[in-house]
Design an enzyme around this catalytic site. Structure first.
Site, mmCIF file in Angstrom:
data_model
loop_
_atom_site.group_PDB
_atom_site.id
_atom_site.type_symbol
_atom_site.label_atom_id
_atom_site.label_comp_id
_atom_site.label_asym_id
_atom_site.label_seq_id
_atom_site.Cartn_x
_atom_site.Cartn_y
_atom_site.Cartn_z
ATOM 1 N N GLU A 178 0.841 -1.212 0.000
ATOM 2 C CA GLU A 178 0.000 0.000 0.000
ATOM 3 C C GLU A 178 0.872 1.255 0.000
ATOM 4 O OE1 GLU A 178 -3.744 -0.069 1.833
ATOM 5 O OE2 GLU A 178 -3.378 1.741 2.998
ATOM 6 N N TYR A 205 -6.845 7.105 -0.750
ATOM 7 C CA TYR A 205 -7.592 8.244 -1.305
ATOM 8 C C TYR A 205 -7.952 9.177 -0.166
ATOM 9 C CZ TYR A 205 -11.306 10.535 -4.100
ATOM 10 O OH TYR A 205 -12.101 11.421 -4.795
ATOM 11 N N GLN A 207 -8.653 -4.268 8.222
ATOM 12 C CA GLN A 207 -7.896 -3.322 9.032
ATOM 13 C C GLN A 207 -6.716 -4.087 9.637
ATOM 14 O OE1 GLN A 207 -6.742 -0.565 9.744
ATOM 15 N NE2 GLN A 207 -8.536 0.552 10.514
ATOM 16 N N ALA A 226 -6.969 9.921 2.538
ATOM 17 C CA ALA A 226 -6.479 9.655 3.889
ATOM 18 C C ALA A 226 -5.176 10.405 4.117
ATOM 19 C CB ALA A 226 -6.264 8.164 4.094
ATOM 20 N N ASP A 278 -13.805 8.477 6.469
ATOM 21 C CA ASP A 278 -14.147 8.884 7.837
ATOM 22 C C ASP A 278 -15.059 10.090 7.807
ATOM 23 O OD1 ASP A 278 -13.023 6.920 9.462
ATOM 24 O OD2 ASP A 278 -11.017 7.737 9.089
ATOM 25 N N ALA A 301 -20.284 2.571 2.266
ATOM 26 C CA ALA A 301 -19.487 1.970 1.194
ATOM 27 C C ALA A 301 -20.359 1.077 0.316
ATOM 28 C CB ALA A 301 -18.339 1.170 1.799
ATOM 29 N N LYS A 345 7.210 3.113 2.127
ATOM 30 C CA LYS A 345 8.546 2.744 2.606
ATOM 31 C C LYS A 345 8.960 1.451 1.905
ATOM 32 C CE LYS A 345 8.345 4.871 7.145
ATOM 33 N NZ LYS A 345 7.572 4.663 8.367
HETATM 34 P P1 FAD Z 1 -18.822 1.345 5.694
HETATM 35 O O1 FAD Z 1 -18.710 -0.021 5.111
HETATM 36 O O2 FAD Z 1 -19.866 2.233 5.136
HETATM 37 O O3 FAD Z 1 -19.033 1.172 7.274
HETATM 38 C C1 FAD Z 1 -18.983 2.301 8.145
HETATM 39 C C2 FAD Z 1 -19.864 2.051 9.363
HETATM 40 O O4 FAD Z 1 -21.233 1.998 8.948
HETATM 41 C C3 FAD Z 1 -19.596 0.722 10.060
HETATM 42 O O5 FAD Z 1 -19.783 0.943 11.439
HETATM 43 C C4 FAD Z 1 -20.661 -0.217 9.506
HETATM 44 O O6 FAD Z 1 -21.012 -1.224 10.445
HETATM 45 C C5 FAD Z 1 -21.825 0.732 9.250
HETATM 46 N N1 FAD Z 1 -22.603 0.357 8.051
HETATM 47 C C6 FAD Z 1 -22.116 -0.039 6.854
HETATM 48 N N2 FAD Z 1 -23.109 -0.252 5.975
HETATM 49 C C7 FAD Z 1 -24.253 0.045 6.635
HETATM 50 C C8 FAD Z 1 -25.627 0.034 6.268
HETATM 51 N N3 FAD Z 1 -25.983 -0.296 5.015
HETATM 52 N N4 FAD Z 1 -26.540 0.408 7.205
HETATM 53 C C9 FAD Z 1 -26.168 0.774 8.451
HETATM 54 N N5 FAD Z 1 -24.869 0.802 8.871
HETATM 55 C C10 FAD Z 1 -23.923 0.439 7.962
HETATM 56 N N6 FAD Z 1 -10.075 6.029 4.557
HETATM 57 C C11 FAD Z 1 -9.786 7.007 3.667
HETATM 58 O O7 FAD Z 1 -10.214 8.147 3.836
HETATM 59 N N7 FAD Z 1 -9.006 6.735 2.556
HETATM 60 C C12 FAD Z 1 -8.513 5.498 2.305
HETATM 61 O O8 FAD Z 1 -7.816 5.293 1.311
HETATM 62 C C13 FAD Z 1 -8.815 4.441 3.233
HETATM 63 N N8 FAD Z 1 -8.384 3.183 3.021
HETATM 64 C C14 FAD Z 1 -8.755 2.172 3.878
HETATM 65 C C15 FAD Z 1 -8.338 0.863 3.606
HETATM 66 C C16 FAD Z 1 -8.683 -0.192 4.469
HETATM 67 C C17 FAD Z 1 -8.254 -1.602 4.159
HETATM 68 C C18 FAD Z 1 -9.427 0.088 5.657
HETATM 69 C C19 FAD Z 1 -9.770 -1.024 6.616
HETATM 70 C C20 FAD Z 1 -9.853 1.393 5.923
HETATM 71 C C21 FAD Z 1 -9.527 2.444 5.039
HETATM 72 N N9 FAD Z 1 -9.944 3.758 5.268
HETATM 73 C C22 FAD Z 1 -9.630 4.759 4.378
HETATM 74 C C23 FAD Z 1 -10.714 4.096 6.476
HETATM 75 C C24 FAD Z 1 -12.243 4.019 6.228
HETATM 76 O O9 FAD Z 1 -12.635 5.014 5.322
HETATM 77 C C25 FAD Z 1 -12.921 4.247 7.590
HETATM 78 O O10 FAD Z 1 -12.670 3.152 8.446
HETATM 79 C C26 FAD Z 1 -14.404 4.573 7.555
HETATM 80 O O11 FAD Z 1 -14.771 5.017 8.854
HETATM 81 C C27 FAD Z 1 -15.309 3.402 7.187
HETATM 82 O O12 FAD Z 1 -15.195 3.068 5.875
HETATM 83 P P2 FAD Z 1 -15.926 1.755 5.299
HETATM 84 O O13 FAD Z 1 -15.721 1.768 3.842
HETATM 85 O O14 FAD Z 1 -15.542 0.556 6.058
HETATM 86 O O15 FAD Z 1 -17.466 2.149 5.638
#
Ligand code: FAD
Length: 287
Positions: free
Chosen positions: A17, A49, A174, A51, A108, A123, A270
């Site tokens: 990454e 993206y 994560q 972050a 976030d 998402a 890195k």
């Molecule tokens: P979601 O899947 O939408 O989940 C977020 C919350 O909503 C969770 O608590 C979930 O239980 C709840 N939820 C999900 N779907 C529903 C639904 N349909 N109804 C009700 N509740 C729901 N952030 C960045 O800004 N840029 C990055 O490049 C980035 N890369 C990442 C890569 C990885 C591998 C990981 C693990 C995280 C990354 N993040 C990044 C962080 C991520 O954006 C945050 O953790 C964010 O808070 C949640 O994103 P998510 O896509 O998991 O959200």
């Protein structure tokens, strides 16, 4: 190459990454780091993206550069703070850039914001849009220790199922520092009927201060064995590098031995981390 084609193979794989330059920051040092990582021929390289303040168009520029190096990029894309039009534009631009794999993320929540009207809330919404546009493989994030905003892991896994049903074809976890947490999580995920490949996210810790801060924020469990290492070597960069690579290598070997075949190493620009990890794993990954 589409990432699910790589992940359906039982052959162990390692991906990396990177994060793009911040707005107006120099590209050269990051491109140099990306080139060293590409030379290691990982399964793919993901590009974050937004972050950490990275300019969003720079994600695409770096992903396009990775395509030119003959390596598969995975472009991250978040939806919470983007308009629907902006998402469509970005998808069209990624397609033109030859990027075929997207990690669909919510992003976030900006501090103080509860609702952003007209924006995609989850998402899963973004995954459905990407699926409808067509032509991309779609990944999503998952959280072995539960997403911080979700009170119960069972509910988080229910929500994960919605994401997969909306079109997510593989998941990246994560970071975690205790493999048993992942094994228990995978069992629960499979019980919920989620069958897509899960890539285990491993963070080699080479900076003691940084990891304490990250874990305080994300609530990641730190095993006492890990804490002892950070306490002992965290202030000595060379020693912390050796110890962090050794810990991550051991974690990855245990994952492979337990049938988790795909590991995503959070190399974070890195290349020396990717090089050291692959030096340790070469005969396993190339077998
Ligand atoms: P979601 O899947 O939408 O989940 C977020 C919350 O909503 C969770 O608590 C979930 O239980 C709840 N939820 C999900 N779907 C529903 C639904 N349909 N109804 C009700 N509740 C729901 N952030 C960045 O800004 N840029 C990055 O490049 C980035 N890369 C990442 C890569 C990885 C591998 C990981 C693990 C995280 C990354 N993040 C990044 C962080 C991520 O954006 C945050 O953790 C964010 O808070 C949640 O994103 P998510 O896509 O998991 O959200």
């Amino acid at each position: 190459m589409k990432i699910p084609d790589i992940l359906f193979s039982a052959k162990p794989s390692v991906s990396f990454e990177v994060f793009p330059p911040k707005q107006n920051a120099a590209f050269e040092p990051i491109v140099a780091a990306v080139d060293r990582l590409c030379a290691l021929k990982p399964a793919f390289i993901s590009v974050t993206y937004g972050a950490g303040g990275g300019a969003n168009t720079n994600t695409r520029t770096i992903a396009e550069h990775i395509v030119r190096q003959g390596v598969t990029p995975l472009a991250h894309l978040t939806c919470l703070t983007s308009t629907r039009e902006k998402i469509q534009e970005e998808l069209a631009a990624l397609r033109s850039a030859g990027v075929a794999n997207i990690l669909a993320l919510r992003g976030d929540r900006p501090v103080g914001e509860t609702e952003l009207p007209g924006h995609y809330a989850h998402a899963s919404d973004l995954a459905a849009v990407i699926r409808d546009v067509g032509g991309f493989s779609i990944g999503g994030a998952c959280y072995p220790e539960c997403h911080p905003e979700c009170e119960h892991l069972a509910d988080d896994i229910e929500n994960l199922k919605k994401k997969v049903d909306a079109g997510v074809q593989f998941l990246t976890t994560q970071m975690f520092f205790e493999n048993n947490i992942l094994y228990r999580y995978l069992a629960k995920v499979r019980e919920h009927g989620i069958t897509v490949p899960v890539v285990a996210g491993v963070m080699p810790v080479t900076n003691g201060k940084q990891i304490k801060r990250i874990c305080q924020l994300s609530g990641t469990y730190l095993p006492s064995r890990f804490k002892m290492i950070v306490d002992k070597f965290g202030e000595k960069p060379d020693q912390m590098f050796s110890a962090g690579i050794a810990y991550a290598t051991e974690q990855i070997i245990d994952l492979f031995a337990n049938g988790v075949n795909h590991v995503h190493v959070y190399t974070m620009n890195k290349p020396e981390i990717g090089e050291a990890i692959l030096r340790n794993l070469r005969s396993i990954v190339e077998a």
